[in-house]
Design an enzyme around this catalytic site. Sequence first.
Site, PDB file in Angstrom:
ATOM      1  N   LYS A 214      -2.681  -3.917  -2.704  1.00  0.00           N
ATOM      2  CA  LYS A 214      -2.899  -3.662  -1.272  1.00  0.00           C
ATOM      3  C   LYS A 214      -2.836  -4.970  -0.472  1.00  0.00           C
ATOM      4  O   LYS A 214      -2.191  -5.055   0.580  1.00  0.00           O
ATOM      5  CB  LYS A 214      -4.265  -2.972  -1.087  1.00  0.00           C
ATOM      6  CG  LYS A 214      -4.782  -2.941   0.320  1.00  0.00           C
ATOM      7  CD  LYS A 214      -3.956  -2.047   1.217  1.00  0.00           C
ATOM      8  CE  LYS A 214      -4.255  -2.348   2.669  1.00  0.00           C
ATOM      9  NZ  LYS A 214      -3.855  -1.333   3.587  1.00  0.00           N
ATOM     10  N   CYS A 268      -5.785  -5.754   9.786  1.00  0.00           N
ATOM     11  CA  CYS A 268      -5.252  -5.679   8.417  1.00  0.00           C
ATOM     12  C   CYS A 268      -4.408  -6.904   8.102  1.00  0.00           C
ATOM     13  O   CYS A 268      -4.806  -7.757   7.323  1.00  0.00           O
ATOM     14  CB  CYS A 268      -4.415  -4.414   8.281  1.00  0.00           C
ATOM     15  SG  CYS A 268      -5.333  -2.957   8.773  1.00  0.00           S
TER      16      CYS A 268
HETATM   17  N1  SAJ Z   1       4.409  -7.346  14.146  1.00  0.00           N
HETATM   18  C1  SAJ Z   1       5.321  -8.282  14.608  1.00  0.00           C
HETATM   19  N2  SAJ Z   1       6.623  -8.149  14.244  1.00  0.00           N
HETATM   20  C2  SAJ Z   1       7.060  -7.146  13.434  1.00  0.00           C
HETATM   21  C3  SAJ Z   1       6.112  -6.211  12.944  1.00  0.00           C
HETATM   22  C4  SAJ Z   1       4.796  -6.334  13.322  1.00  0.00           C
HETATM   23  O1  SAJ Z   1       4.972  -9.203  15.352  1.00  0.00           O
HETATM   24  O2  SAJ Z   1       8.248  -7.093  13.158  1.00  0.00           O
HETATM   25  C5  SAJ Z   1       2.985  -7.484  14.515  1.00  0.00           C
HETATM   26  C6  SAJ Z   1       2.439  -6.311  15.322  1.00  0.00           C
HETATM   27  O3  SAJ Z   1       2.722  -6.454  16.682  1.00  0.00           O
HETATM   28  C7  SAJ Z   1       0.955  -6.401  15.018  1.00  0.00           C
HETATM   29  C8  SAJ Z   1       0.937  -6.891  13.569  1.00  0.00           C
HETATM   30  O4  SAJ Z   1       2.208  -7.464  13.336  1.00  0.00           O
HETATM   31  O5  SAJ Z   1       0.331  -7.368  15.829  1.00  0.00           O
HETATM   32  C9  SAJ Z   1       0.668  -5.822  12.534  1.00  0.00           C
HETATM   33  O6  SAJ Z   1       1.351  -4.611  12.868  1.00  0.00           O
HETATM   34  P1  SAJ Z   1       2.050  -3.664  11.783  1.00  0.00           P
HETATM   35  O7  SAJ Z   1       2.577  -2.493  12.512  1.00  0.00           O
HETATM   36  O8  SAJ Z   1       3.000  -4.425  10.960  1.00  0.00           O
HETATM   37  O9  SAJ Z   1       0.882  -3.278  10.777  1.00  0.00           O
HETATM   38  P2  SAJ Z   1      -0.598  -2.658  10.969  1.00  0.00           P
HETATM   39  O10 SAJ Z   1      -1.568  -3.799  10.925  1.00  0.00           O
HETATM   40  O11 SAJ Z   1      -0.699  -1.714  12.080  1.00  0.00           O
HETATM   41  O12 SAJ Z   1      -0.720  -1.810   9.590  1.00  0.00           O
HETATM   42  C10 SAJ Z   1      -0.548  -2.478   8.342  1.00  0.00           C
HETATM   43  C11 SAJ Z   1       0.448  -1.671   7.499  1.00  0.00           C
HETATM   44  N3  SAJ Z   1       0.848  -2.474   6.350  1.00  0.00           N
HETATM   45  C12 SAJ Z   1       2.162  -2.691   6.056  1.00  0.00           C
HETATM   46  O13 SAJ Z   1       3.064  -2.268   6.736  1.00  0.00           O
HETATM   47  C13 SAJ Z   1       2.428  -3.471   4.807  1.00  0.00           C
HETATM   48  C14 SAJ Z   1      -0.173  -0.337   7.080  1.00  0.00           C
HETATM   49  O14 SAJ Z   1       0.677   0.333   6.183  1.00  0.00           O
HETATM   50  C15 SAJ Z   1      -1.543  -0.585   6.414  1.00  0.00           C
HETATM   51  O15 SAJ Z   1      -2.165   0.628   6.042  1.00  0.00           O
HETATM   52  C16 SAJ Z   1      -2.419  -1.298   7.412  1.00  0.00           C
HETATM   53  O16 SAJ Z   1      -1.813  -2.561   7.713  1.00  0.00           O
HETATM   54  C17 SAJ Z   1      -3.788  -1.492   6.796  1.00  0.00           C
HETATM   55  O17 SAJ Z   1      -4.717  -0.736   7.153  1.00  0.00           O
HETATM   56  O18 SAJ Z   1      -3.934  -2.346   5.905  1.00  0.00           O
END
Ligand code: SAJ
Length: 414
Positions: A214, A268
Site C-alpha cells: 500500500k 495519502c
Molecule cells: N496530482 C498531480 N498530478 C497528477 C496526479 C495527481 O499533481 O498527475 C496531485 C493531485 O492534485 C493531488 C495529489 O496529487 O494533490 C494526490 O491525488 P491523486 O488523485 O493522485 O490521489 P489521492 O490522494 O486522491 O488517492 C490516492 C490513490 N493512490 C494511487 O493512485 C496510487 C488512491 O488509490 C488511494 O486509495 C488513496 O491515495 C489512499 O487513500 O491512499
Amino acid sequence: MKKFDICVLGLGYIGLPTASIFSTKGKSVLGVDVVQTVVDTINDGRIHIEEPDLDILVKAAVQSGNLTAATKPSEANVFIIAVPTPFEERKDGFRIPDLKYVESATRSLAQVVKKGDLVILESTSPVGTTEKMRDWLIDELVVQGKTGATDLDYYFVHCPERILPGQMLKELVTNDRISGGLTPEAALKAKELYECFCTAEIFLTDARSAELSKLAENSFRDVNIAFANELSMICDHLGMDVWEVIRLSNRHPRVNILTPGPGVGGHCIAVDPWFIVDAAPEQANLIRTARVVNGHKPRHVLAQVKKKAGRIKNPIVACLGLAFKANVDDLRESPALDITQAICEIPEAEVVVVEPHVKELPEKLRGKCDLLSAENAVEVADIVVLLVDHKDFASLSRPVLAEKIVIDTRGFWK
Ligand code: SAJ
C-alpha cells in the site's frame, strides 16, 4: 447489548463507504466514531463528507435498518479499523507516523472482542502495525483482567483501502484488494468477507507485505508526480512550455509523464511515502527526494505570483481552488490552501478566493481574503492563479481571462 456482524471504527472517507456497502449487502453493521455530531448525522441518514453518491448509499443503508452509528464499539464478529494515521513533523521537515488513533481504536475493542473474531486494519499504516495492533489488543485484555487471552484466539489482518476520492463507490467494488494476515487463515477469512461486495480479485499475503504494498503504491505515484513537477520547474527556468514538452514526450509508446500541479496534497500521497522513509531512511533516497521536490513546488508557484504581483500597484489576486485536487471538498494537506495563505501575506495585495466545494473560508484564511464566485473573482482580479482544476472553472470566459495575468498551475486552460 445487540450483536452485529461487523463493527467499523472510524466513519470518515474510508470507514463510512465501507460500513454502508456492507449494510446494503445484508450485514448488520455498527459504525463507530468518537465525534458525536458525525454519529448523529449518520443515524439521521445524512453524511458529513462530500463524495459522489455516498449520500444515497448511506441513506439506503440506514433506512434498511442494517447501519447504525455509535460512539463506542459493541460485540461483533468482525472489527474493521479505518481511523486516520497522522504524522508528526520533525524539525528537519521529516514526518514520522503517529499511530495513536489506531492504538486507541484497537484498545477499545478489548471490552467487546471474543474468541474467533476477525480484526482488520484498513488504515494505511507503517510496516509492522498489524503486529502492533495484535500486541495492543492482548495487552489491553490483560490490563482489563482478561488473562489467558492469546493472539491465537483472534484473526488479525491488514486489508488496505485503495479507493480514489471522487470515484470511491465504484472503486470500492471494482478495485483488486490485498488481504495480508498475521496467519494464512486470517487472510482467507478477510478475503471471504470482502467478497460479499468486491467483484475484483483479492490477493492473499502476509500483513507486512500488505502494509508495504500500500505504501509503495502511493510512493510510486508521488515519485512520478515529482518527475512532472521537476520538469515544470526546469521548463519555467528555461522559459519553455512544460505542457507542450509533456504532450510530445507522451507520444512515445513507453512514456507516460503525469501532470504537474501546485504540489501534492491529500492525506495519502503527501503522507504515506514518509512512512517508508521513516522505516528505511538510508535506503529510501528516491522516495524522500520525491517528497522534497513535491514539497517545494508550492514555493515555486508562490515565487511566480510574487514576481507578477511586484509589477502591479495594489494587485488583486484571484486564487481559484482550495481543495487538494479537482472536484472534491477535501482541504487536507492541500498545496492550494497553503499557497493561498502565503499569497495573502504579500504586502499590498488583495486576495479573492474561489472554492465551489466549501460554503465558508477555512479558519486559516478567515479575515485575510474574500470568498467569491469564479466569475466575480476573475472579473475583479489583475492576476488569476488556477490552483485546482475543478470542472466548474472550465466555463470561465476566455476573453475575460485573456485580459488578465494568468498563472495556470495545472495546464487547465491549455
Ligand atoms: N496530482 C498531480 N498530478 C497528477 C496526479 C495527481 O499533481 O498527475 C496531485 C493531485 O492534485 C493531488 C495529489 O496529487 O494533490 C494526490 O491525488 P491523486 O488523485 O493522485 O490521489 P489521492 O490522494 O486522491 O488517492 C490516492 C490513490 N493512490 C494511487 O493512485 C496510487 C488512491 O488509490 C488511494 O486509495 C488513496 O491515495 C489512499 O487513500 O491512499
